[in-house]
Structures are given as structure tokens and as C-alpha cells.
Design a protein around this motif. Structure first.
Motif, PDB file in Angstrom:
ATOM      1  N   ASN A  20      52.228 -26.550  50.690  1.00 39.92           N
ATOM      2  CA  ASN A  20      51.891 -25.400  51.508  1.00 39.92           C
ATOM      3  C   ASN A  20      52.901 -24.278  51.221  1.00 39.92           C
ATOM      4  N   GLN A  21      52.389 -23.097  50.936  1.00 39.85           N
ATOM      5  CA  GLN A  21      53.258 -21.966  50.608  1.00 39.85           C
ATOM      6  C   GLN A  21      54.106 -21.522  51.790  1.00 39.85           C
ATOM      7  N   MET A  22      53.586 -21.650  53.006  1.00 43.41           N
ATOM      8  CA  MET A  22      54.366 -21.252  54.182  1.00 43.41           C
ATOM      9  C   MET A  22      55.593 -22.145  54.356  1.00 43.41           C
ATOM     10  N   ASP A  23      55.505 -23.398  53.946  1.00 46.00           N
ATOM     11  CA  ASP A  23      56.672 -24.283  54.003  1.00 46.00           C
ATOM     12  C   ASP A  23      57.778 -23.768  53.086  1.00 46.00           C
ATOM     13  N   VAL A  24      57.381 -23.311  51.905  1.00 49.70           N
ATOM     14  CA  VAL A  24      58.349 -22.770  50.951  1.00 49.70           C
ATOM     15  C   VAL A  24      58.982 -21.498  51.523  1.00 49.70           C
ATOM     16  N   ILE A  25      58.157 -20.628  52.083  1.00 47.61           N
ATOM     17  CA  ILE A  25      58.658 -19.382  52.665  1.00 47.61           C
ATOM     18  C   ILE A  25      59.587 -19.682  53.840  1.00 47.61           C
ATOM     19  N   GLU A  26      59.210 -20.653  54.676  1.00 44.10           N
ATOM     20  CA  GLU A  26      60.059 -21.029  55.824  1.00 44.10           C
ATOM     21  C   GLU A  26      61.416 -21.530  55.342  1.00 44.10           C
ATOM     22  N   ARG A  27      61.419 -22.405  54.323  1.00 45.69           N
ATOM     23  CA  ARG A  27      62.694 -22.915  53.803  1.00 45.69           C
ATOM     24  C   ARG A  27      63.556 -21.771  53.259  1.00 45.69           C
ATOM     25  N   TYR A  28      62.924 -20.824  52.581  1.00 44.75           N
ATOM     26  CA  TYR A  28      63.644 -19.674  52.037  1.00 44.75           C
ATOM     27  C   TYR A  28      64.276 -18.853  53.166  1.00 44.75           C
ATOM     28  N   VAL A  29      63.514 -18.572  54.209  1.00 45.80           N
ATOM     29  CA  VAL A  29      64.029 -17.785  55.332  1.00 45.80           C
ATOM     30  C   VAL A  29      65.160 -18.535  56.031  1.00 45.80           C
ATOM     31  N   LEU A  30      65.021 -19.838  56.182  1.00 51.13           N
ATOM     32  CA  LEU A  30      66.089 -20.628  56.809  1.00 51.13           C
ATOM     33  C   LEU A  30      67.361 -20.578  55.977  1.00 51.13           C
ATOM     34  N   GLU A  31      67.230 -20.580  54.661  1.00 50.09           N
ATOM     35  CA  GLU A  31      68.398 -20.424  53.786  1.00 50.09           C
ATOM     36  C   GLU A  31      69.044 -19.059  54.003  1.00 50.09           C
ATOM     37  N   LEU A  32      68.224 -18.020  54.110  1.00 48.59           N
ATOM     38  CA  LEU A  32      68.744 -16.667  54.331  1.00 48.59           C
ATOM     39  C   LEU A  32      69.549 -16.573  55.631  1.00 48.59           C
ATOM     40  N   TYR A  33      69.090 -17.285  56.643  1.00 46.88           N
ATOM     41  CA  TYR A  33      69.759 -17.248  57.942  1.00 46.88           C
ATOM     42  C   TYR A  33      70.842 -18.317  58.080  1.00 46.88           C
ATOM     43  N   GLY A  34      71.104 -19.043  57.011  1.00 46.50           N
ATOM     44  CA  GLY A  34      72.166 -20.044  57.032  1.00 46.50           C
ATOM     45  C   GLY A  34      71.841 -21.263  57.869  1.00 46.50           C
ATOM     46  N   SER A  35      70.561 -21.616  57.916  1.00 47.63           N
ATOM     47  CA  SER A  35      70.135 -22.766  58.715  1.00 47.63           C
ATOM     48  C   SER A  35      69.255 -23.719  57.915  1.00 47.63           C
ATOM     49  N   PRO A  36      69.687 -24.142  56.733  1.00 49.32           N
ATOM     50  CA  PRO A  36      68.831 -25.041  55.943  1.00 49.32           C
ATOM     51  C   PRO A  36      68.641 -26.376  56.650  1.00 49.32           C
ATOM     52  N   GLY A  37      67.474 -26.960  56.445  1.00 52.27           N
ATOM     53  CA  GLY A  37      67.203 -28.276  57.008  1.00 52.27           C
ATOM     54  C   GLY A  37      66.734 -28.248  58.457  1.00 52.27           C
ATOM     55  N   MET A  38      66.660 -27.070  59.059  1.00 47.80           N
ATOM     56  CA  MET A  38      66.181 -26.964  60.437  1.00 47.80           C
ATOM     57  C   MET A  38      64.768 -26.395  60.419  1.00 47.80           C
ATOM     58  N   SER A  39      64.107 -26.423  61.566  1.00 47.09           N
ATOM     59  CA  SER A  39      62.846 -25.695  61.707  1.00 47.09           C
ATOM     60  C   SER A  39      63.195 -24.286  62.171  1.00 47.09           C
ATOM     61  N   LEU A  40      62.261 -23.357  62.040  1.00 48.02           N
ATOM     62  CA  LEU A  40      62.525 -21.997  62.516  1.00 48.02           C
ATOM     63  C   LEU A  40      62.800 -21.993  64.019  1.00 48.02           C
ATOM     64  N   ALA A  41      62.040 -22.791  64.770  1.00 51.03           N
ATOM     65  CA  ALA A  41      62.246 -22.840  66.215  1.00 51.03           C
ATOM     66  C   ALA A  41      63.654 -23.324  66.552  1.00 51.03           C
ATOM     67  N   SER A  42      64.108 -24.361  65.880  1.00 51.67           N
ATOM     68  CA  SER A  42      65.458 -24.886  66.114  1.00 51.67           C
ATOM     69  C   SER A  42      66.520 -23.877  65.700  1.00 51.67           C
ATOM     70  N   ALA A  43      66.301 -23.234  64.560  1.00 49.39           N
ATOM     71  CA  ALA A  43      67.269 -22.244  64.083  1.00 49.39           C
ATOM     72  C   ALA A  43      67.349 -21.055  65.020  1.00 49.39           C
ATOM     73  N   ARG A  44      66.198 -20.618  65.561  1.00 45.35           N
ATOM     74  CA  ARG A  44      66.192 -19.500  66.522  1.00 45.35           C
ATOM     75  C   ARG A  44      67.009 -19.852  67.758  1.00 45.35           C
ATOM     76  N   LEU A  45      66.782 -21.034  68.285  1.00 44.71           N
ATOM     77  CA  LEU A  45      67.507 -21.439  69.484  1.00 44.71           C
ATOM     78  C   LEU A  45      68.990 -21.600  69.190  1.00 44.71           C
ATOM     79  N   ASP A  46      69.300 -22.195  68.071  1.00 42.77           N
ATOM     80  CA  ASP A  46      70.695 -22.393  67.699  1.00 42.77           C
ATOM     81  C   ASP A  46      71.411 -21.047  67.572  1.00 42.77           C
ATOM     82  N   LYS A  47      70.788 -20.103  66.873  1.00 38.88           N
ATOM     83  CA  LYS A  47      71.392 -18.776  66.720  1.00 38.88           C
ATOM     84  C   LYS A  47      71.484 -18.062  68.068  1.00 38.88           C
ATOM     85  N   PHE A  48      70.471 -18.238  68.909  1.00 38.79           N
ATOM     86  CA  PHE A  48      70.491 -17.610  70.228  1.00 38.79           C
ATOM     87  C   PHE A  48      71.699 -18.081  71.031  1.00 38.79           C
TER      88      PHE A  48
END
Length: 139
Positions: A1-29
């Protein structure tokens, strides 16, 4: 799935590899000290809408060299159109973010690394910085 690749890329940009976007958002919050929420990663729906808009724009530009240009309806590609002015504007999100503060008021104090009762585990998310076990949790 291309969205999985895009999600992993965005998580790398935000310094949260290996997390989900929801988890990374909460963690950063939980780490934001100056209330600047612009530093949060996007929600999955916001990322999807942005991806649709980017594909639409790229497709439009790519097709400009085609003799008979057929432009798809922007409403199918992350845009809305004002019915009165006919101006199109971006759809930022279609869903409320699943990460809400109310869901995460019960902090984890688990020391074993196998949480079952913290708010993160209940919401089926990886434990985060507010949990006492965030470094070792296997949820």
C-alpha cells in the motif's frame, strides 16, 4: 500500500520511526512545551487528503502537454468548491483525529513492560512518553 510508504516517510521526517501517526501525534503533543501544535505530525486522514491534493496537482501539471486536457473533478481529489464563488479550497481532514486528550487521561505506571490497563493499550496504541513504561512496553 502506497499510503503505508508515505506514512513511514512522514514518521521519519518527524523523528518517530516505528510508530503509528496517531501514536506519534500523541507522543509529540505530550512533549510540546510552548503549545505550538504545528510541530505535530498530521493525522492519517489529513495525510491522505494532502496526498490526494498533491496527486491531483501533479497529474494536472503532467498533463499540460497533452493536446486535449481532461481534468478530473477536484472534489474527488481532496478539494471542495464553494457553490457561490466557485473557488476551490483544500479539504484538510474528513475525520476527527482519533487522538484526543480525554482518551489518555489515565497514565500507565506499569513496571513490567506488559501493559494491559493503561489508556494506550486500551486504545490499541503503542505506549508513549506519558506512560511510565514507554521505553520497554510490549503492550
Amino acid at each position: 500500500n502506497q499510503m503505508d510508504v508515505i506514512e513511514r516517510y512522514v514518521l521519519e521526517l518527524y523523528g518517530s520511526p516505528g510508530m503509528s501517526l496517531a501514536s506519534a501525534r500523541l507522543d509529540k503533543f505530550n512533549k510540546v512545551k510552548d503549545n505550538d501544535l504545528r510541530s505535530l505530525p498530521p493525522s492519517m486522514d489529513a495525510l491522505y487528503q494532502h496526498t490526494l491534493r498533491a496527486c491531483y496537482q501533479a497529474g494536472y501539471l503532467w498533463r499540460q502537454s497533452v493536446k486535449e486536457l481532461v481534468i478530473p473533478d477536484p472534489k474527488d481529489w481532496g478539494w471542495e468548491q464553494d457553490p457561490v464563488s466557485a473557488i476551490i479550497y483544500p479539504v484538510l481532514t474528513t475525520k476527527q483525529s482519533q487522538v484526543t486528550i480525554i482518551k489518555f487521561t489515565k497514565m500507565c505506571s506499569c513496571k513490567t513492560g506488559k501493559c494491559k490497563n493503561c489508556s494506550c493499550a486500551t486504545a490499541k496504541l503503542q505506549c508513549l512518553s506519558m506512560c511510565g513504561c514507554s521505553k520497554i512496553c510490549q503492550g
